[in-house]
Design a protein around this motif. Structure first.
Motif, PDB file in Angstrom:
ATOM      1  N   PRO A 121     -38.881  -3.215 -27.521  1.00 27.40           N
ATOM      2  CA  PRO A 121     -37.810  -3.999 -26.889  1.00 27.40           C
ATOM      3  C   PRO A 121     -36.412  -3.555 -27.341  1.00 27.40           C
ATOM      4  O   PRO A 121     -35.500  -3.420 -26.507  1.00 27.40           O
ATOM      5  CB  PRO A 121     -38.113  -5.436 -27.341  1.00 27.40           C
ATOM      6  CG  PRO A 121     -39.577  -5.453 -27.634  1.00 27.40           C
ATOM      7  CD  PRO A 121     -39.864  -4.094 -28.208  1.00 27.40           C
ATOM      8  N   LEU A 159     -35.459  -0.329 -25.665  1.00 20.47           N
ATOM      9  CA  LEU A 159     -35.084  -0.516 -24.259  1.00 20.47           C
ATOM     10  C   LEU A 159     -33.685  -1.106 -24.162  1.00 20.47           C
ATOM     11  O   LEU A 159     -32.876  -0.676 -23.338  1.00 20.47           O
ATOM     12  CB  LEU A 159     -36.109  -1.420 -23.557  1.00 20.47           C
ATOM     13  CG  LEU A 159     -37.479  -0.784 -23.332  1.00 20.47           C
ATOM     14  CD1 LEU A 159     -38.451  -1.785 -22.730  1.00 20.47           C
ATOM     15  CD2 LEU A 159     -37.348   0.443 -22.436  1.00 20.47           C
ATOM     16  N   ARG A 160     -33.388  -2.081 -25.033  1.00 23.36           N
ATOM     17  CA  ARG A 160     -32.053  -2.685 -24.999  1.00 23.36           C
ATOM     18  C   ARG A 160     -30.977  -1.649 -25.309  1.00 23.36           C
ATOM     19  O   ARG A 160     -29.938  -1.612 -24.661  1.00 23.36           O
ATOM     20  CB  ARG A 160     -31.969  -3.825 -26.018  1.00 23.36           C
ATOM     21  CG  ARG A 160     -32.150  -5.149 -25.349  1.00 23.36           C
ATOM     22  CD  ARG A 160     -31.859  -6.352 -26.220  1.00 23.36           C
ATOM     23  NE  ARG A 160     -32.735  -7.393 -25.712  1.00 23.36           N
ATOM     24  CZ  ARG A 160     -33.914  -7.692 -26.226  1.00 23.36           C
ATOM     25  NH1 ARG A 160     -34.357  -7.085 -27.320  1.00 23.36           N
ATOM     26  NH2 ARG A 160     -34.670  -8.606 -25.652  1.00 23.36           N
ATOM     27  N   LEU A 169     -30.594   0.545 -22.181  1.00 24.40           N
ATOM     28  CA  LEU A 169     -30.330  -0.072 -20.872  1.00 24.40           C
ATOM     29  C   LEU A 169     -28.920   0.240 -20.389  1.00 24.40           C
ATOM     30  O   LEU A 169     -28.678   0.387 -19.188  1.00 24.40           O
ATOM     31  CB  LEU A 169     -30.553  -1.586 -20.978  1.00 24.40           C
ATOM     32  CG  LEU A 169     -30.381  -2.419 -19.709  1.00 24.40           C
ATOM     33  CD1 LEU A 169     -31.257  -1.873 -18.582  1.00 24.40           C
ATOM     34  CD2 LEU A 169     -30.736  -3.877 -19.960  1.00 24.40           C
ATOM     35  N   ILE A 201     -37.666  -5.835 -19.891  1.00 23.64           N
ATOM     36  CA  ILE A 201     -37.684  -6.096 -21.335  1.00 23.64           C
ATOM     37  C   ILE A 201     -38.370  -7.429 -21.620  1.00 23.64           C
ATOM     38  O   ILE A 201     -39.185  -7.559 -22.540  1.00 23.64           O
ATOM     39  CB  ILE A 201     -36.247  -6.066 -21.911  1.00 23.64           C
ATOM     40  CG1 ILE A 201     -35.664  -4.646 -21.774  1.00 23.64           C
ATOM     41  CG2 ILE A 201     -36.223  -6.521 -23.371  1.00 23.64           C
ATOM     42  CD1 ILE A 201     -34.190  -4.531 -22.130  1.00 23.64           C
ATOM     43  N   GLU A 203     -41.663  -8.230 -23.926  1.00 26.94           N
ATOM     44  CA  GLU A 203     -41.664  -9.218 -25.010  1.00 26.94           C
ATOM     45  C   GLU A 203     -42.768 -10.258 -24.825  1.00 26.94           C
ATOM     46  O   GLU A 203     -43.427 -10.652 -25.799  1.00 26.94           O
ATOM     47  CB  GLU A 203     -40.280  -9.877 -25.110  1.00 26.94           C
ATOM     48  CG  GLU A 203     -39.262  -8.883 -25.666  1.00 26.94           C
ATOM     49  CD  GLU A 203     -37.840  -9.445 -25.758  1.00 26.94           C
ATOM     50  OE1 GLU A 203     -37.122  -9.056 -26.685  1.00 26.94           O
ATOM     51  OE2 GLU A 203     -37.470 -10.267 -24.891  1.00 26.94           O
TER      52      GLU A 203
END
Lengths: 419, 419
Positions: free
Chosen positions: B317, B320-321, B324, B361, B365
């Motif tokens: 996660p 990915l953040r 992004l 995302i 999660e």
């Protein structure tokens, strides 16, 4: 997406693909990864006379690989070519640590694949015995010598397949030596090598690749993976950006790579697109089989000496028409047709398999006209008397992938209508 | 489509893939296609105790292949494991006509790949010298012995990659031995072999595969071909038919294969989907590289002994953040997110990269929660004091594929926020 995994699958492809304009200079390093002595099968006198072959062989020496010329072939290989090459390899005690380097079109690559397979077997039999249709001949059980394939025609896709097509004059046949182990280990594609391919061969081999992409997409043995690959190939070979559509001027076809390469052999984007499309066609067909156009093309090669790609091209519209009506191939046919038409599809109303399929066939016919490929069998030397033999010898492995069963009567009628 | 051909590309993959429930019985014939003597590296005592290994070895004998046990490994391989295996192979005079058969997860397959490569080289050096970061150690120049890989965990994808991840305790490191020639020659995937994998390993290796699919799709070294493969894998691993969407009950996640296999190890469709997704993740990453989650996961393995898949899952996660927001990775990120969300995407308004990326995302999660995978680094044993070392050792080959450059400061902040 339909899952490919529910019933299991088998998939074969080259271990390593190296693609790029001018990358033939990397042949030495790639050959070195496969062995220390390379038996070279070359398919083109032009490569020899222009010094390109010498340049490639020098890159082998620079990498510590000894090149030895094993064969030069400029026509589709016959049993005798393979037996002769195997005999030379045996004289040279070819074995572990050696590889075959094939530089040329499908003929050279098929010859190298067949020789690499046979020399590794215990049996000293002629290739003829391996091809014996009764099936009691020797088999390929040992791993063939590794093959490094450098395709030059942007057409046959032999660099991605597991078979070698071999002809015979007496008795007349065209058969495949086939084994999962025969896929070339490494493929080096330098599209620049294809700039010297003459226009007619460019057209024929290009149409061979397009036929392979379409037939492997609609084959009854196709899988989601082979369909994906074939669709990518069609998107490259018939790019969607051209503005062509039903009723629009066919002049836009000049943007289609095979047409562009036909008119200007040195067009880099056209040669690159066709080289990649050909590779994808080979990988797709090796794992999905083909169909009616290829089935008949083999027979046209045996009985009328028609070059393979030309035979495929002439047969493609009829094969598409024969399959358009098949109920359970509808989704696959539609997928292939949409990939072929690209944005052109948007001009069609209604969006049915019937209109889309018909537009795809029309596109192929316009392409053949642009490439000066005849539409009638009589124009490529076929006579009415030959049709029964052609029908009989169309029943090979390719035909078994055709989405639709065709009776002898129906196939005869189709071929007679094409005379 | 952006053409993969304009700048050239390299692509490596197994020569032959055989996939299907119960197809382990075909191991003998496949081994025979690679040699006459098979050195067996097994990664699971369960396979041994349940008789499945014996059954596979018998299929080898039936096909005329002599199996010899070379190694049993149940943890990620260290330098000493590889050196020990190579030494045994040398004692047995392993060479032409021999193969390695790896049955297990990534550990067994990586050990077999490394040993197969080293035994074929002239140099008798330890693997340690090959991994020397200065780059002046011995190199892999001869073709490794062929490897037949039979993965059992449906996770790591090592059966499709060209590297072997090797650990060391003193000095502590986790490095890859890497060569295009190290891709397993033949891969036999029988998802039935994974039914005995325990739930936690199922979750970790499954999340490893999912992380690999996402990171190879958004990697800066990805190509249209590797993106296609990764997207297919994501469609299998996170099938679009589930009705999950922002704000919907997470109970629908039970339909996601990795969750389904976590709760019921014997679920055939779940094991099949994950086995295929893992293979695709390996082929994709081998040709595209990875990103931040894998970069940090390697360091978490070195310094905190976190199992690889668990480390990837915990980091996903945050990775990915961090990515992004990258401008030039937007299209690829969007493609990955859409593949992950499938039909769930339809519930989102507006259809921007921001909403779609955030939903992807959120999906990951929810998946981690369902799989009982912790979200915080402290829960997997990481302390604040270890962070500088983790940051330093995150800079391997994986991190170089990350779409976005991350400074040490930024990475430190991200990891500290996750404590």
């Amino acid at each position: 997406m339909t899952s490919p995994v529910s019933t299991g699958y088998d998939f074969s492809a080259p271990s390593r693909i190296v693609f790029g304009w001018g990358r033939r200079r990397e042949a030495g390093g790639l050959a070195r990864s496969l062995g220390r002595r390379a038996f070279v099968v070359c398919g083109s006198r032009t490569l020899d006379s222009t010094g390109k072959l010498a340049e490639i062989l020098q890159s082998l020496r620079d990498a510590g690989v000894e090149p030895m010329r094993a064969a030069m072939i400029s026509s589709e290989p016959h049993v005798e070519h393979v037996d002769g090459c195997v005999s030379f390899l045996r004289q040279q005690k070819a074995g572990f640590g050696d590889l075959l380097l094939a530089i040329g079109g499908g003929s050279a690559i098929d010859l190298a694949k067949a020789a690499a397979a046979l020399v590794a077997q215990q049996s000293k039999s002629s290739l003829r015995d391996y091809l014996d249709s009764a099936g009691d001949g020797p088999k390929i059980s040992n791993m063939p010598l590794p093959v490094l394939a450098m395709p030059t025609t942007g057409g046959t896709g032999s660099e991605g397949t597991k078979n070698a097509v071999i002809s015979s004059r007496d008795p007349p046949f065209k058969k495949s030596l086939r084994s999962e182990m025969m896929v070339p280990r490494v493929v080096l594609i330098d599209p620049e090598l294809s700039v010297s391919v003459p226009p007619n061969v460019t057209a024929w081999t290009g149409m061979d690749a397009i036929t392979q992409l379409i037939e492997s997409c609609i084959s009854r043995r196709s899988t989601p993976a082979t369909q994906d690959i074939a669709v990518r190939g069609l998107e490259l070979a018939l790019p969607p950006r051209t503005a062509w559509g039903t009723g629009l001027p066919p002049g836009d076809l000049a943007l289609v790579p095979v047409v562009s390469a036909f008119h200007d052999g040195s067009s880099r984007p056209a040669r690159e697109a066709m080289a990649q499309a050909a590779l994808l066609s080979g990988i797709a067909l090796a794992n999905s089989g083909l169909g009616m156009a290829h089935g008949v093309a083999a027979a046209l090669g045996i009985h009328c000496n028609v070059p393979h790609g030309l035979a495929c091209a002439v047969m493609l519209p009829a094969a598409l028409r024969a399959n358009l009506a098949v109920k359970n191939a509808g989704a696959q046919f539609l997928r292939a047709a949409i990939a072929m038409l690209g944005d052109r599809k948007m001009r069609l109303e209604p969006h049915s398999i019937k209109t889309i399929g018909a537009a795809a066939i029309e596109l192929i016919e316009a392409l053949l006209e642009e490439l000066k490929i005849p539409r009638r069998l009589s124009e490529i030397g076929v006579t009415r008397e030959q049709i029964p033999a052609i029908v009989r010898d169309s029943r090979g492995n390719s035909m078994s992938g055709n989405p639709r069963e065709l009776s002898d009567d129906e196939l005869t009628r189709i071929l007679e209508d094409m005379l």
